[in-house]
Design an enzyme around this catalytic site. Structure first.
Site, mmCIF file in Angstrom:
data_model
loop_
_atom_site.group_PDB
_atom_site.id
_atom_site.type_symbol
_atom_site.label_atom_id
_atom_site.label_comp_id
_atom_site.label_asym_id
_atom_site.label_seq_id
_atom_site.Cartn_x
_atom_site.Cartn_y
_atom_site.Cartn_z
ATOM 1 N N CYS A 111 -19.563 -29.814 -18.296
ATOM 2 C CA CYS A 111 -18.631 -28.885 -18.956
ATOM 3 C C CYS A 111 -18.584 -29.268 -20.437
ATOM 4 O O CYS A 111 -19.479 -29.975 -20.919
ATOM 5 C CB CYS A 111 -17.255 -28.910 -18.295
ATOM 6 S SG CYS A 111 -16.424 -30.512 -18.335
ATOM 7 N N ASN B 171 -15.969 -33.002 -20.385
ATOM 8 C CA ASN B 171 -16.140 -33.963 -19.266
ATOM 9 C C ASN B 171 -14.836 -34.699 -18.941
ATOM 10 O O ASN B 171 -14.839 -35.867 -18.566
ATOM 11 C CB ASN B 171 -17.271 -34.970 -19.556
ATOM 12 C CG ASN B 171 -17.670 -35.810 -18.343
ATOM 13 O OD1 ASN B 171 -17.982 -36.993 -18.481
ATOM 14 N ND2 ASN B 171 -17.644 -35.251 -17.163
ATOM 15 N N CYS C 151 -12.093 -32.410 -17.573
ATOM 16 C CA CYS C 151 -11.394 -31.498 -16.640
ATOM 17 C C CYS C 151 -12.335 -30.973 -15.558
ATOM 18 O O CYS C 151 -12.306 -31.431 -14.407
ATOM 19 C CB CYS C 151 -10.761 -30.325 -17.394
ATOM 20 S SG CYS C 151 -9.535 -30.822 -18.628
ATOM 21 N N ARG C 152 -13.185 -30.011 -15.878
ATOM 22 C CA ARG C 152 -13.957 -29.321 -14.845
ATOM 23 C C ARG C 152 -15.089 -30.148 -14.250
ATOM 24 O O ARG C 152 -15.220 -30.229 -13.019
ATOM 25 C CB ARG C 152 -14.523 -28.001 -15.411
ATOM 26 C CG ARG C 152 -13.446 -26.982 -15.724
ATOM 27 C CD ARG C 152 -13.971 -25.866 -16.603
ATOM 28 N NE ARG C 152 -14.327 -26.353 -17.936
ATOM 29 C CZ ARG C 152 -14.935 -25.655 -18.862
ATOM 30 N NH1 ARG C 152 -15.295 -24.406 -18.604
ATOM 31 N NH2 ARG C 152 -15.184 -26.165 -20.046
ATOM 32 N N SER C 153 -15.950 -30.749 -15.081
ATOM 33 C CA SER C 153 -17.121 -31.433 -14.481
ATOM 34 C C SER C 153 -16.750 -32.704 -13.711
ATOM 35 O O SER C 153 -17.360 -32.968 -12.671
ATOM 36 C CB SER C 153 -18.232 -31.670 -15.509
ATOM 37 O OG SER C 153 -17.817 -32.462 -16.578
ATOM 38 N N ASP D 67 -12.163 -22.643 -18.575
ATOM 39 C CA ASP D 67 -11.664 -23.860 -19.227
ATOM 40 C C ASP D 67 -10.136 -23.928 -19.082
ATOM 41 O O ASP D 67 -9.433 -23.060 -19.600
ATOM 42 C CB ASP D 67 -12.064 -23.805 -20.710
ATOM 43 C CG ASP D 67 -11.689 -25.057 -21.465
ATOM 44 O OD1 ASP D 67 -10.882 -25.858 -20.945
ATOM 45 O OD2 ASP D 67 -12.196 -25.237 -22.588
HETATM 46 P P1 4NP Z 1 -13.475 -29.514 -19.840
HETATM 47 O O1 4NP Z 1 -12.146 -29.108 -20.636
HETATM 48 O O2 4NP Z 1 -14.619 -28.976 -20.648
HETATM 49 O O3 4NP Z 1 -13.323 -28.838 -18.529
HETATM 50 O O4 4NP Z 1 -13.469 -31.035 -19.750
HETATM 51 C C1 4NP Z 1 -11.901 -29.423 -21.964
HETATM 52 C C2 4NP Z 1 -11.509 -30.703 -22.308
HETATM 53 C C3 4NP Z 1 -11.201 -31.006 -23.625
HETATM 54 C C4 4NP Z 1 -11.309 -30.017 -24.572
HETATM 55 C C5 4NP Z 1 -11.716 -28.733 -24.250
HETATM 56 C C6 4NP Z 1 -12.023 -28.439 -22.931
HETATM 57 N N1 4NP Z 1 -10.964 -30.326 -25.906
HETATM 58 O O5 4NP Z 1 -10.997 -29.402 -26.760
HETATM 59 O O6 4NP Z 1 -10.629 -31.489 -26.230
#
Ligand code: 4NP
Length: 158
Positions: A14, A17, A19-21, A128
């Protein structure tokens, strides 16, 4: 062709790294173990702003509520070698997919797949959840559980 080769490793990707992955890594690892499927599993982010961090507390809570433990996972960024080292590289959304294809050598691009193509759902991407509320994290968990089942069936058929 990828279809001719038995899949033995999967990398979930994602943006951050956190939340989703990592959720996909934890959910897929538990389901694969329960079903006796032996595969190397890891996750990574296309961006590096949380390197070394544990998964987001909100992702951990949503996962805990369904019996998954993400607490030992540690954020890392996608590296060049990942495209050689993994049989499948699974993107959570279209933006991750585009970023991965920019980095991936031409001859390895068919390893890169969108996660929700392994399940029949009205969603085409795992959205997201980072700037949203608890419901978003629950939706992510739900989509990831369903797509993991689909991916396990796909891998078993290879
Ligand atoms: P992820 O979510 O891609 O599912 O891990 C996010 C985590 C952090 C951020 C954006 C999306 N960020 O902007 O810090």
């Amino acid at each position: 062709m990828l279809e001719d080769k038995k899949i033995t490793s999967v990398l979930f990707v994602c943006l951050g790294n956190i939340c989703r992955s990592p959720t996909a890594e934890g959910v897929f690892a538990k389901k694969a173990m329960e079903q006796g499927l032996r595969v190397k599993i890891d996750s990574a982010g296309t961006a590096g702003f949380h390197e070394g961090a544990a998964p987001d507390k909100r992702s951990q809570q949503a996962a805990n509520a369904k019996g998954y433990d993400l607490s030992k996972l540690e954020c890392r960024r996608v590296v060049e070698r990942d495209f050689q080292d993994f049989d499948l590289i699974i993107a959570m959304d279209d933006s991750n997919m585009r970023d991965l294809l920019k980095k991936c050598p031409e001859e390895l691009q068919d390893k890169v797949r969108l996660f929700l193509t392994f399940v029949d759902t009205e969603f085409s991407e795992v959205p997201d959840p980072y700037y949203g509320g608890k419901r978003g994290f629950e939706l992510v968990l739900d989509l990831i559980e369903k797509a993991s089942d689909g991916l396990i069936s796909y891998i078993k058929a290879t």
